[in-house]
Design a protein around this motif. Sequence first.
Motif, mmCIF file in Angstrom:
data_model
loop_
_atom_site.group_PDB
_atom_site.id
_atom_site.type_symbol
_atom_site.label_atom_id
_atom_site.label_comp_id
_atom_site.label_asym_id
_atom_site.label_seq_id
_atom_site.Cartn_x
_atom_site.Cartn_y
_atom_site.Cartn_z
ATOM 1 N N UNK A 14 0.837 -1.196 0.000
ATOM 2 C CA UNK A 14 0.000 0.000 0.000
ATOM 3 C C UNK A 14 0.874 1.249 0.000
ATOM 4 N N UNK A 15 1.919 1.264 0.790
ATOM 5 C CA UNK A 15 2.825 2.405 0.838
ATOM 6 C C UNK A 15 3.516 2.590 -0.502
ATOM 7 N N UNK A 16 3.913 1.508 -1.137
ATOM 8 C CA UNK A 16 4.576 1.598 -2.429
ATOM 9 C C UNK A 16 3.645 2.182 -3.495
ATOM 10 N N UNK A 17 2.392 1.739 -3.504
ATOM 11 C CA UNK A 17 1.423 2.265 -4.463
ATOM 12 C C UNK A 17 1.145 3.742 -4.199
ATOM 13 N N UNK A 18 1.039 4.109 -2.920
ATOM 14 C CA UNK A 18 0.772 5.497 -2.558
ATOM 15 C C UNK A 18 1.951 6.380 -2.952
ATOM 16 N N UNK A 19 3.177 5.923 -2.721
ATOM 17 C CA UNK A 19 4.360 6.688 -3.097
ATOM 18 C C UNK A 19 4.438 6.851 -4.608
ATOM 19 N N UNK A 20 4.145 5.791 -5.339
ATOM 20 C CA UNK A 20 4.157 5.855 -6.798
ATOM 21 C C UNK A 20 3.117 6.845 -7.304
ATOM 22 N N UNK A 21 1.959 6.851 -6.708
ATOM 23 C CA UNK A 21 0.907 7.792 -7.094
ATOM 24 C C UNK A 21 1.335 9.227 -6.805
ATOM 25 N N UNK A 22 1.948 9.451 -5.642
ATOM 26 C CA UNK A 22 2.396 10.788 -5.287
ATOM 27 C C UNK A 22 3.460 11.300 -6.251
ATOM 28 N N UNK A 23 4.382 10.442 -6.643
ATOM 29 C CA UNK A 23 5.421 10.834 -7.591
ATOM 30 C C UNK A 23 4.806 11.183 -8.943
ATOM 31 N N UNK A 24 3.826 10.410 -9.370
ATOM 32 C CA UNK A 24 3.152 10.683 -10.629
ATOM 33 C C UNK A 24 2.426 12.022 -10.592
ATOM 34 N N UNK A 25 1.736 12.306 -9.510
ATOM 35 C CA UNK A 25 1.017 13.578 -9.388
ATOM 36 C C UNK A 25 1.994 14.744 -9.358
ATOM 37 N N UNK A 26 3.094 14.596 -8.644
ATOM 38 C CA UNK A 26 4.098 15.661 -8.594
ATOM 39 C C UNK A 26 4.713 15.889 -9.967
ATOM 40 N N UNK A 28 3.355 15.214 -12.943
ATOM 41 C CA UNK A 28 2.358 15.827 -13.826
ATOM 42 C C UNK A 28 2.125 17.291 -13.457
ATOM 43 N N UNK A 29 2.121 17.595 -12.162
ATOM 44 C CA UNK A 29 1.951 18.988 -11.730
ATOM 45 C C UNK A 29 3.115 19.844 -12.201
ATOM 46 N N UNK A 30 4.315 19.319 -12.081
ATOM 47 C CA UNK A 30 5.495 20.047 -12.538
ATOM 48 C C UNK A 30 5.458 20.228 -14.050
ATOM 49 N N UNK A 31 5.023 19.201 -14.764
ATOM 50 C CA UNK A 31 4.889 19.315 -16.221
ATOM 51 C C UNK A 31 3.840 20.362 -16.575
ATOM 52 N N UNK A 32 2.735 20.367 -15.851
ATOM 53 C CA UNK A 32 1.679 21.346 -16.139
ATOM 54 C C UNK A 32 2.157 22.764 -15.865
ATOM 55 N N UNK A 33 2.870 22.958 -14.762
ATOM 56 C CA UNK A 33 3.309 24.303 -14.391
ATOM 57 C C UNK A 33 4.428 24.790 -15.305
ATOM 58 N N UNK A 34 5.535 24.056 -15.339
ATOM 59 C CA UNK A 34 6.711 24.533 -16.067
ATOM 60 C C UNK A 34 6.651 24.226 -17.562
ATOM 61 N N UNK A 35 6.224 23.015 -17.901
ATOM 62 C CA UNK A 35 6.084 22.676 -19.316
ATOM 63 C C UNK A 35 5.002 23.502 -19.983
ATOM 64 N N UNK A 36 3.905 23.731 -19.271
ATOM 65 C CA UNK A 36 2.840 24.574 -19.806
ATOM 66 C C UNK A 36 3.300 26.009 -20.000
ATOM 67 N N UNK A 37 4.113 26.510 -19.069
ATOM 68 C CA UNK A 37 4.635 27.871 -19.209
ATOM 69 C C UNK A 37 5.562 27.977 -20.418
ATOM 70 N N UNK A 38 6.432 26.999 -20.577
ATOM 71 C CA UNK A 38 7.354 27.021 -21.716
ATOM 72 C C UNK A 38 6.572 26.958 -23.028
ATOM 73 N N UNK A 39 5.574 26.088 -23.084
ATOM 74 C CA UNK A 39 4.762 25.979 -24.295
ATOM 75 C C UNK A 39 4.008 27.273 -24.575
ATOM 76 N N UNK A 40 3.397 27.863 -23.555
ATOM 77 C CA UNK A 40 2.658 29.106 -23.751
ATOM 78 C C UNK A 40 3.588 30.237 -24.184
ATOM 79 N N UNK A 41 4.784 30.293 -23.628
ATOM 80 C CA UNK A 41 5.729 31.351 -23.993
ATOM 81 C C UNK A 41 6.212 31.193 -25.434
ATOM 82 N N UNK A 42 6.503 29.956 -25.837
ATOM 83 C CA UNK A 42 6.961 29.764 -27.214
ATOM 84 C C UNK A 42 5.829 30.013 -28.208
#
Length: 104
Positions: A14-26, A28-42
């Motif tokens: 259960x801890x392993x699945x929860x950690x994996x989920x947390x890493x995935x959310x982090x 994706x959030x980082x991709x949305x924030x920084x990757x989205x900013x780079x895409x919008x700027x270009x």
Amino acid sequence: MTIEQVRSWVGKAVTSKRDSYNVTVISRSTAAIFGGYILAATLCSFIAAALPLPLVDATLIATMLSFGFYAAAAIRAFSVASSLQAWLELLGLSLVISLLTQLF
């Protein structure tokens, strides 16, 4: 197998699945924030360079449109199958648009 061993094994799974989920959310959030900013700027720079308007008007229009592009990129980061795919799409598209901007 004792009850304690089963509880320990289930707890680790259960801890392993929860950690994996947390890493995935982090990721994706980082991709949305920084990757989205780079895409919008270009995209903003590409549109400003491509529009046949005075520079001030083209920049204002591109800047206003970039907010929508940023929101769409953030939504896309969470709608793809994996976080790696989100990163690759956002950064790959940014690279292509950046290269196209150099042509103008």
